[in-house]
Design a protein around this motif. Structure first.
Motif, PDB file in Angstrom:
ATOM      1  N   PRO A  81     -17.775  -3.723 -15.348  1.00 11.98           N
ATOM      2  CA  PRO A  81     -18.943  -4.613 -15.449  1.00 11.98           C
ATOM      3  C   PRO A  81     -18.495  -6.045 -15.744  1.00 11.98           C
ATOM      4  CG  PRO A  81     -18.733  -3.257 -17.412  1.00 11.98           C
ATOM      5  CD  PRO A  81     -17.705  -2.756 -16.462  1.00 11.98           C
ATOM      6  N   GLN A  82     -19.201  -6.996 -15.141  1.00 14.46           N
ATOM      7  CA  GLN A  82     -18.889  -8.406 -15.321  1.00 14.46           C
ATOM      8  C   GLN A  82     -19.861  -9.043 -16.322  1.00 14.46           C
ATOM      9  OE1 GLN A  82     -16.096  -9.973 -13.443  1.00 14.46           O
ATOM     10  NE2 GLN A  82     -15.829  -7.753 -13.558  1.00 14.46           N
ATOM     11  N   LEU A  83     -19.358 -10.041 -17.054  1.00 15.46           N
ATOM     12  CA  LEU A  83     -20.189 -10.738 -18.027  1.00 15.46           C
ATOM     13  C   LEU A  83     -21.310 -11.513 -17.351  1.00 15.46           C
ATOM     14  CD1 LEU A  83     -17.389 -12.059 -20.417  1.00 15.46           C
ATOM     15  CD2 LEU A  83     -18.883 -10.071 -20.758  1.00 15.46           C
ATOM     16  N   ALA A  84     -21.029 -12.032 -16.154  1.00 21.77           N
ATOM     17  CA  ALA A  84     -22.033 -12.807 -15.430  1.00 21.77           C
ATOM     18  C   ALA A  84     -22.988 -11.923 -14.645  1.00 21.77           C
ATOM     19  CB  ALA A  84     -21.339 -13.796 -14.481  1.00 21.77           C
ATOM     20  N   GLY A  85     -22.832 -10.632 -14.752  1.00 17.10           N
ATOM     21  CA  GLY A  85     -23.685  -9.716 -14.011  1.00 17.10           C
ATOM     22  C   GLY A  85     -22.945  -9.081 -12.846  1.00 17.10           C
ATOM     23  N   GLY A  86     -23.390  -7.918 -12.480  1.00 16.75           N
ATOM     24  CA  GLY A  86     -22.740  -7.201 -11.399  1.00 16.75           C
ATOM     25  C   GLY A  86     -21.519  -6.435 -11.894  1.00 16.75           C
ATOM     26  N   GLU A  87     -20.720  -5.962 -10.974  1.00 10.32           N
ATOM     27  CA  GLU A  87     -19.527  -5.199 -11.313  1.00 10.32           C
ATOM     28  C   GLU A  87     -18.519  -5.303 -10.179  1.00 10.32           C
ATOM     29  OE1 GLU A  87     -20.982  -1.229 -11.830  1.00 10.32           O
ATOM     30  OE2 GLU A  87     -21.067  -0.832  -9.672  1.00 10.32           O
ATOM     31  N   LYS A  88     -17.282  -5.010 -10.534  1.00 10.97           N
ATOM     32  CA  LYS A  88     -16.197  -4.984  -9.554  1.00 10.97           C
ATOM     33  C   LYS A  88     -15.532  -3.613  -9.618  1.00 10.97           C
ATOM     34  CE  LYS A  88     -15.110  -9.924  -9.478  1.00 10.97           C
ATOM     35  NZ  LYS A  88     -15.477 -10.089  -8.058  1.00 10.97           N
ATOM     36  N   ARG A  89     -15.278  -3.061  -8.467  1.00 12.61           N
ATOM     37  CA  ARG A  89     -14.675  -1.726  -8.392  1.00 12.61           C
ATOM     38  C   ARG A  89     -13.186  -1.851  -8.146  1.00 12.61           C
ATOM     39  NH1 ARG A  89     -17.775   1.233  -3.805  1.00 12.61           N
ATOM     40  NH2 ARG A  89     -16.557   3.021  -4.569  1.00 12.61           N
ATOM     41  N   VAL A  90     -12.422  -1.005  -8.826  1.00 19.42           N
ATOM     42  CA  VAL A  90     -10.962  -1.029  -8.713  1.00 19.42           C
ATOM     43  C   VAL A  90     -10.462   0.399  -8.615  1.00 19.42           C
ATOM     44  CG1 VAL A  90     -10.681  -3.207  -9.969  1.00 19.42           C
ATOM     45  CG2 VAL A  90     -10.685  -1.042 -11.225  1.00 19.42           C
ATOM     46  N   PHE A  91      -9.231   0.523  -8.143  1.00 18.82           N
ATOM     47  CA  PHE A  91      -8.556   1.820  -8.070  1.00 18.82           C
ATOM     48  C   PHE A  91      -7.179   1.664  -8.688  1.00 18.82           C
ATOM     49  CE2 PHE A  91      -5.233   3.964  -5.412  1.00 18.82           C
ATOM     50  CZ  PHE A  91      -5.313   5.199  -6.028  1.00 18.82           C
ATOM     51  N   PHE A  92      -6.849   2.553  -9.631  1.00 15.81           N
ATOM     52  CA  PHE A  92      -5.543   2.531 -10.273  1.00 15.81           C
ATOM     53  C   PHE A  92      -4.728   3.713  -9.783  1.00 15.81           C
ATOM     54  CE2 PHE A  92      -2.714   3.778 -13.837  1.00 15.81           C
ATOM     55  CZ  PHE A  92      -1.894   2.657 -13.810  1.00 15.81           C
ATOM     56  N   ASN A  93      -3.570   3.423  -9.187  1.00 18.66           N
ATOM     57  CA  ASN A  93      -2.646   4.457  -8.719  1.00 18.66           C
ATOM     58  C   ASN A  93      -1.700   4.782  -9.869  1.00 18.66           C
ATOM     59  OD1 ASN A  93      -0.906   6.144  -7.358  1.00 18.66           O
ATOM     60  ND2 ASN A  93      -0.759   4.843  -5.549  1.00 18.66           N
TER      61      ASN A  93
ATOM     62  N   TYR B   1       0.823  -1.204   0.000  1.00 16.28           N
ATOM     63  CA  TYR B   1       0.000   0.000   0.000  1.00 16.28           C
ATOM     64  C   TYR B   1       0.860   1.258   0.000  1.00 16.28           C
ATOM     65  CZ  TYR B   1      -3.843  -3.121   1.230  1.00 16.28           C
ATOM     66  OH  TYR B   1      -4.773  -4.126   1.216  1.00 16.28           O
ATOM     67  N   ALA B   2       1.915   1.270  -0.761  1.00 17.98           N
ATOM     68  CA  ALA B   2       2.798   2.441  -0.819  1.00 17.98           C
ATOM     69  C   ALA B   2       2.174   3.531  -1.688  1.00 17.98           C
ATOM     70  CB  ALA B   2       4.163   2.048  -1.378  1.00 17.98           C
ATOM     71  N   ASN B   3       2.326   4.778  -1.263  1.00 20.20           N
ATOM     72  CA  ASN B   3       1.898   5.956  -2.025  1.00 20.20           C
ATOM     73  C   ASN B   3       0.407   5.924  -2.358  1.00 20.20           C
ATOM     74  OD1 ASN B   3       4.506   7.174  -2.165  1.00 20.20           O
ATOM     75  ND2 ASN B   3       5.061   5.739  -3.783  1.00 20.20           N
ATOM     76  N   ILE B   4      -0.398   5.545  -1.388  1.00 21.00           N
ATOM     77  CA  ILE B   4      -1.850   5.588  -1.556  1.00 21.00           C
ATOM     78  C   ILE B   4      -2.352   6.933  -1.051  1.00 21.00           C
ATOM     79  CG2 ILE B   4      -4.044   4.519  -0.965  1.00 21.00           C
ATOM     80  CD1 ILE B   4      -2.333   2.795  -2.723  1.00 21.00           C
ATOM     81  N   PRO B   5      -3.078   7.706  -1.871  1.00 27.07           N
ATOM     82  CA  PRO B   5      -3.560   9.013  -1.412  1.00 27.07           C
ATOM     83  C   PRO B   5      -4.666   8.874  -0.382  1.00 27.07           C
ATOM     84  CG  PRO B   5      -4.420   8.508  -3.583  1.00 27.07           C
ATOM     85  CD  PRO B   5      -3.447   7.416  -3.259  1.00 27.07           C
ATOM     86  N   PRO B   6      -4.978   9.946   0.338  1.00 22.79           N
ATOM     87  CA  PRO B   6      -6.057   9.878   1.339  1.00 22.79           C
ATOM     88  C   PRO B   6      -7.444   9.723   0.720  1.00 22.79           C
ATOM     89  CG  PRO B   6      -5.191  12.104   1.171  1.00 22.79           C
ATOM     90  CD  PRO B   6      -4.272  11.237   0.365  1.00 22.79           C
TER      91      PRO B   6
END
Length: 391
Positions: free
Chosen positions: A90-102, A77-82
C-alpha cells in the motif's frame, strides 16, 4: 398358477429366402482396413499417436513462431518460475504497487498494471547481521527477511501473499541464465525427434535387410553375419560414443553416428527370426521354382509378410533411442551448449532442483510422456496387426 395361452403364430416355421441367406451382414474388410479399425478403437494407442503428431508439429514449427530463442539470455529474469505469488504494497498517497520476490535468487520485481513481470527493483540497503534487504517501493520502504522470504513495512506489518500470477514472459519459466525453458524444450524436441528419425531410417535400411538376408540365406552366411551382430552388440553404446568423440568433435553428431552404426542389431535379430520361419512356407518355394531371384523373394514375399513385427519393434526401439540420446546428453556426451536437449535440460536442472524444481519437471515430463506415447502406440499396433486377436 394358471397357464398363459401361447399364440400359435410364435411356433410358425421361419420363411427361407435364398437371397437373404446368402447375404453377408458385415462389410468385407482387407487386412489393413481391419488393422486401422482396430487401432482406431484402442484409445491409449490413439492418444499416443495424437501426442506424437502434436509433438512433431511443435518441434517443427514452434521455434519458428515463438518469440524467444533457445540461446537468448537475460540475466535480469534468471530463475523465474512459470507461476508465482505477488505482494501488494500500500502507498501513502493512495493505491498500491504489486511486487514479486524470488526467494531463490533474492531478487525483487515490480508487477505491471497488466499483471506482467516488470523491472528489477534494486535493494536500497543490505543488513548482513539480520539477513534482511531494504527496498524502496514507491513512497514506502519494505524489508525482506531472506531466510523466511517475508515482506514487512516500516512499522513491522507483514504483507500477506496475493493471488497466483502466470509468467507471461516465460510460460515455462527461465533457467539460471535467463533463457526461456519453453524455447529450449521445443528445441530439445527437435533433437529427440531427429534421433527417432535416424533410428527409423537405420533400422529400415540396415537392420531389416541385413537380418532378412541373413535369415533367408541361412547356413554359413547366416552364421558369419550373426556373429558380426553379436560382436557389435557386445560393446556398450557409451563406449562407441566415446570412441567416436576421439575421432570427431563431441556433440550431437557423435551421438547420431553412434546410434546409426550400432542401433540396427536388435531389428536384425527379430527380422532374421521371422525369415527363418517364413522361408519354409509353400509360397516361397513356389516363387523359387518359378525362377524368382533372391532379392525379389526377399522384397516381394518375405519382408511384406513380416511388416507387423517390424512395425511393432520399430515403435518400441524409437523411445529407447530417444532415451539413449537424453542419457548421453545428461552425462555430457551429447549436444554441447548453447544447444539444448531434454538430457542437457535435465542435467542442468539437477543442480538447482531444491530451489527451482520446475526446471527439472518439464524436461522429465517431456521424456516420460514421449516414452509412454510410443509404448502405447506400439502396444496398439501389436494388437491391431495380430489377426488372432480379432474380436
Amino acid at each position: 398358477m394358471s397357464d398363459r395361452p401361447i399364440a400359435h403364430e410364435l411356433w410358425a416355421p421361419a420363411t427361407h429366402v435364398a437371397a437373404v441367406a446368402e447375404q453377408i451382414a458385415a462389410p468385407s474388410l482387407t487386412y489393413w482396413q481391419d488393422m486401422r479399425h482396430r487401432l482406431w478403437r484402442n484409445r491409449l494407442a490413439m492418444a499416443g499417436l495424437v501426442f506424437i503428431v502434436l509433438l512433431a508439429l511443435a518441434a517443427a514449427f514452434g521455434p519458428m513462431v515463438y518469440r524467444h530463442n533457445y540461446s537468448d539470455q537475460n540475466l535480469k529474469y534468471a530463475n523465474i518460475p512459470p507461476a508465482f505469488r505477488t505482494y501488494s504494497v500500500p502507498q501513502l498517497a493512495g493505491g498500491e504497487k504489486r511486487v514479486f520476490f524470488n526467494a531463490g535468487s533474492q531478487l525483487l520485481y515490480a508487477i505491471g498494471p497488466d499483471g506482467a513481470l516488470g523491472d528489477l527493483i534494486r535493494p536500497a540497503k543490505k543488513d548482513m547481521l539480520k539477513k534482511s534487504l531494504l527496498f524502496s517501493i514507491g513512497d514506502r520502504k519494505v524489508s525482506i527477511q531472506t531466510a523466511r522470504a517475508e515482506i514487512a513495512l516500516e512499522d513491522g506489518t507483514l504483507l500477506a501473499r496475493g493471488a497466483w500470477v502466470w509468467n507471461s514472459i516465460y510460460p515455462f519459466g527461465s533457467d539460471q541464465l535467463g533463457r526461456d525453458v519453453l524455447a529450449r524444450q521445443l528445441y530439445g524436441a527437435r533433437i529427440s525427434l531427429t534421433v527417432a528419425l535416424v533410428a527409423t531410417l537405420v533400422n529400415f535400411t540396415i537392420g531389416v535387410f541385413y537380418g532378412g538376408l541373413a535369415g533367408y540365406l541361412g547356413g554359413r552366411a547366416d552364421t558369419v553375419m550373426m556373429r558380426l551382430v553379436e560382436v557389435i552388440s557386445a560393446i556398450p553404446l557409451t563406449l562407441y560414443v566415446i570412441l567416436i568423440m576421439v575421432v570427431m568433435s563431441s556433440g550431437f553428431l557423435a551421438v547420431i553416428v553412434a546410434i546409426g552404426s550400432v542401433y540396427w542389431v536388435d531389428m536384425a535379430r527379430i527380422v532374421r527370426g521371422q525369415m527363418l520361419t517364413l522361408k519354409e512356407q509353400d509360397y516361397v518355394a513356389a516363387a523359387h521354382t518359378m525362377g524368382a531371384s533372391t532379392w525379389r523373394i526377399l522384397t516381394r514375399h518375405l519382408l511384406p509378410n513380416s511388416v507387423g513385427p517390424i512395425l511393432i519393434t520399430l515403435t518400441m526401439l524409437i523411445p529407447s533411442a530417444i532415451f539413449i540420446e537424453s542419457f548421453m546428453s545428461f552425462i555430457g556426451l551429447g549436444v554441447t551448449p548453447p544447444q539444448a536437449s531434454w538430457g542437457t535440460l535435465t542435467s542442468e536442472a539437477v543442480e538447482t532442483l531444491r530451489a527451482y524444481p520446475y526446471q527439472l519437471f518439464f524436461p522429465a515430463a517431456a521424456i516420460s510422456l514421449t516414452m509412454f506415447a510410443f509404448n502405447f502406440l506400439g502396444d496398439g499396433l501389436r494388437d491391431a496387426l495380430d489377426p488372432r486377436l480379432r474380436t
